[in-house]
Scaffold this active site. Structure first.
Site, mmCIF file in Angstrom:
data_model
loop_
_atom_site.group_PDB
_atom_site.id
_atom_site.type_symbol
_atom_site.label_atom_id
_atom_site.label_comp_id
_atom_site.label_asym_id
_atom_site.label_seq_id
_atom_site.Cartn_x
_atom_site.Cartn_y
_atom_site.Cartn_z
ATOM 1 C CG ASN A 265 -1.936 1.100 1.224
ATOM 2 O OD1 ASN A 265 -1.850 2.019 0.422
ATOM 3 N ND2 ASN A 265 -2.891 1.013 2.118
ATOM 4 C CG ASP B 184 -5.998 2.291 1.666
ATOM 5 O OD1 ASP B 184 -5.179 2.422 0.727
ATOM 6 O OD2 ASP B 184 -5.661 2.054 2.836
ATOM 7 N N GLY C 116 -6.118 -2.464 0.285
ATOM 8 C CA GLY C 116 -5.474 -1.184 0.048
ATOM 9 C C GLY C 116 -4.190 -1.204 -0.748
ATOM 10 C CG ASP D 299 -1.390 1.791 -3.608
ATOM 11 O OD1 ASP D 299 -0.187 1.447 -3.666
ATOM 12 O OD2 ASP D 299 -1.829 2.592 -2.751
ATOM 13 C CG ASP E 100 -9.347 -15.195 -15.876
ATOM 14 O OD1 ASP E 100 -8.703 -15.843 -15.038
ATOM 15 O OD2 ASP E 100 -10.591 -15.105 -15.878
ATOM 16 C CD GLU F 198 -7.057 -19.605 -15.532
ATOM 17 O OE1 GLU F 198 -6.944 -19.951 -14.346
ATOM 18 O OE2 GLU F 198 -7.919 -18.795 -15.934
#
Length: 617
Positions: A132, A138, A157, A159, A324, A353
């Protein structure tokens, strides 16, 4: 389909002030390989307007759908240079709407960008759980879910700034590329931290930062000679995506009379005896109730996804994509999507994937597969993920040697490389963000971690490691996904311990974490400096007594011998058996101990121990 009246009202409240609410892509680039660009224009009753454009940006086609709030405007972009242009919308009795649109200059050599490859070691992280860097961001007033570190499935939170702040740590570790789980906006009410239910695919989630922050992350990686891999989702979006709340066409997504979940039977995509209903439910059923399934068989959807992916590659200067649920997409549609990306960037790399448990079935999905060719199918996908090797690693550390168990599973996995058109371009891994944590699987046995990482870093393919494993992090998937996605210790200002720092510094790594880190750093950096394990040929020997030996070698004369003793007994090797691999070399330097070895008659190997030997004459 559910009536999303509240979402539509919110969107149209914006439209009341600006007739056109969105144009996507928001801008484009000159000199692209694709010679046309299809703009999605969204605004209240925009389909009732006639559209024209600057003379330099000729319109080829205007497509209207059953939803009057959309126009799809296809322009000839082949000769459009960098600059500012204009779209004009006219309707009798209404003021003309002028919409600016710009083309930008491309980075030099953008089309020939080189993607990640088998010289890389990929570090997979979940941004919400890594670090974070900006606690003030957040939570965000526009986003539904607020930060709460007490919830395993909540937002914690982490980032983009947190990632940037620790790039030197990752470089020191020996990672050469980062794969971050999705960073685009995900406005789900809960579990939005994983990012796979996106609500805006042109915007970074504001809790992670901004689009500009993401570009900075890419630039900071490139300054360090590292690469950025973007996690892309073609199969589904989130229910809160603004397009889902006001569909351009009913068949933009797959819909049933009642909610229908995919049956997850991936084999129906190539089963010659598959019932049509099973194939339909697999391909068109939703992954989960909050993730509407996109219809890549709809040309408007497919073109939107192609352009969006190209936009991110160009905008953020990406080095690769991880896709994905690749094989859940419409089979022909995802092949067209992949080919379009690879045509635009011929030296790029995309890993899909394909979570299957049979090498031949996984190989079906790799570019130029001879197995796929049996059905006249080619995905054009350069890289697949070696889930069968992962399956083997899931078992071998709790098995004793038998004919088909123990480390023999690893040997047999590589025997099946005959199915792959390019076995060197396969992602190899012991774990990821969806699997059991490896260090939990082996109950924190450091010797087993050393064996697994030695294999991942010396066999063929592209190694991928999962954040925190390099400090011995554990987590039990049986307790829920949150347990395998713990916060990295030291990533938050309030953390009492900072595992980004060495043991010698105050509140740095403890002794347990330090041994994992030091081993990982030595191994990963050694791999980075030794091309023989990137592209060298593989020679393997049938395992004996749960001990596995293989060699990597190249035309330049570099040669490495790898020994993995998974047995709990010391073993002595008769080196005559390995004469082909030794190729006359009689000496070697063992990486992990630093010992010089004589390789003439026999070699002793301690129990549960890897050996990586650089051979010399």
């Amino acid at each position: 389909m559910k009536n999303f009246s509240l979402g539509i009202l919110l969107v149209f409240s914006v439209m009341a002030q600006a007739q056109i609410a969105r144009v996507e892509p928001p801008f484009w680039w000159e000199g692209m390989q694709r010679d046309s660009l299809q703009l999605l224009v969204y605004g209240k009753d925009i389909a009732s307007y006639e559209v024209e454009a600057s003379a330099e940006m000729p319109i080829l086609e205007v497509t209207k759908t059953e939803n009057p709030n959309y126009l799809f405007v296809t322009i000839n972009s082949a000769s459009v240079g960098a600059g500012d242009y204009e779209l004009r919308f006219q309707k009798e009795g209404s003021p003309q709407i002028k919409q600016p649109y710009s083309f930008k200059k491309r980075r030099e050599h953008s089309a020939l960008r080189k993607g990640f490859d088998n010289a890389d070691l990929i570090y997979l992280l979940m941004p919400d759980r890594f670090a974070n860097g900006n606690p003030a961001g957040d939570s965000h007033p526009r986003m539904v879910e607020k930060a709460d570190r007490t919830k395993p499935g909540g937002r914690h939170g982490g980032d983009i700034k947190g990632i940037i702040d620790h790039l030197d740590y990752l470089k020191d570790l020996g990672a050469t590329a980062i794969w971050s789980t999705p960073l685009c906006e995900d406005d789900d009410e809960a579990y939005s931290y994983h990012g796979y239910a996106q609500s805006d695919v042109y915007a970074i989630d504001p809790r992670y930062g901004s689009n500009e922050d993401y570009v900075q992350l890419s630039a900071e990686l490139h300054k360090r000679g590292m690469k950025l891999i973007h996690d892309y989702v073609t199969n589904h979006w989130g229910l809160q995506h603004w397009i889902i709340q006001d569909l351009p066409t009913r068949d933009w997504i797959h819909q049933f009379d009642a909610f229908t979940n995919t049956n997850h039977r991936m084999t129906t995509q190539f089963d010659p005896y598959a019932a049509q209903i099973d194939q339909k439910i697999y391909e068109e059923g939703w992954f989960v109730p909050t993730m509407p399934d996109l219809n890549q068989n709809n040309p408007l959807v497919l073109n939107y996804l192609i352009q969006n992916a190209i936009w991110w590659v160009e905008y953020a200067d990406l080095d690769g994509l991880r896709v994905d649920t690749y094989s859940y997409n419409h089979k022909q549609g995802i092949a067209k999507w992949t080919k379009a990306l690879m045509d635009e960037y011929p030296n790029f790399n995309i890993v899909g994937e394909v979570w299957l448990h049979d090498s031949a079935q996984i190989a079906y999905w790799q570019k130029d597969s001879k197995i796929g060719a049996l059905q006249d199918y080619n995905t054009h996908l350069p890289t697949v993920m070696d889930f069968t090797l992962h399956d083997a690693l899931d078992k071998i550390f709790v098995e004793e040697e038998q004919w088909d168990q123990g480390v023999t599973r690893v040997y047999e996995n590589f025997v099946n490389d005959l199915f792959y058109p390019n076995p060197n371009n396969i992602l190899v891994f012991a774990e990821n963000h969806d699997t059991q944590r490896f260090n939990t699987r082996v109950k924190g046995a450091f010797e087993d971690y050393k064996l697994a990482m030695s294999l991942i870093c010396t066999t063929r393919g592209i190694p991928q490691v999962y954040y925190g494993s390099e400090i011995g992090m554990q987590g039990d998937k049986n307790k829920g996904d949150g347990d395998i996605r713990h916060d990295f210790p030291g990533g938050w200002p309030a953390d009492k311990q900072n595992a980004f720092l060495p043991q010698s510094e105050k509140n740095g790594r403890n002794a347990y974490q330090e041994q994992y880190f030091n081993f990982s750093k030595k191994l990963f950096n050694w791999r980075k400096a030794n091309p023989v394990v990137h592209t060298g040929k593989l020679l393997q020997y049938v395992p004996d007594k749960n001990l596995y030996v293989y060699f990597r070698y190249n035309a330049e004369g570099d040669r490495v011998m790898v020994i993995l003793n998974l047995s709990r007994k010391k073993q002595t090797l008769d080196l005559k058996r390995f004469a082909e691999g030794l190729a006359g070399h009689k000496q070697g330097l063992e990486l992990l101990t630093g010992k010089a070895l004589q390789l003439t008659d026999t070699l002793s190997v301690m129990p549960r121990t890897p050996m990586i030997i650089n051979l010399t004459r």
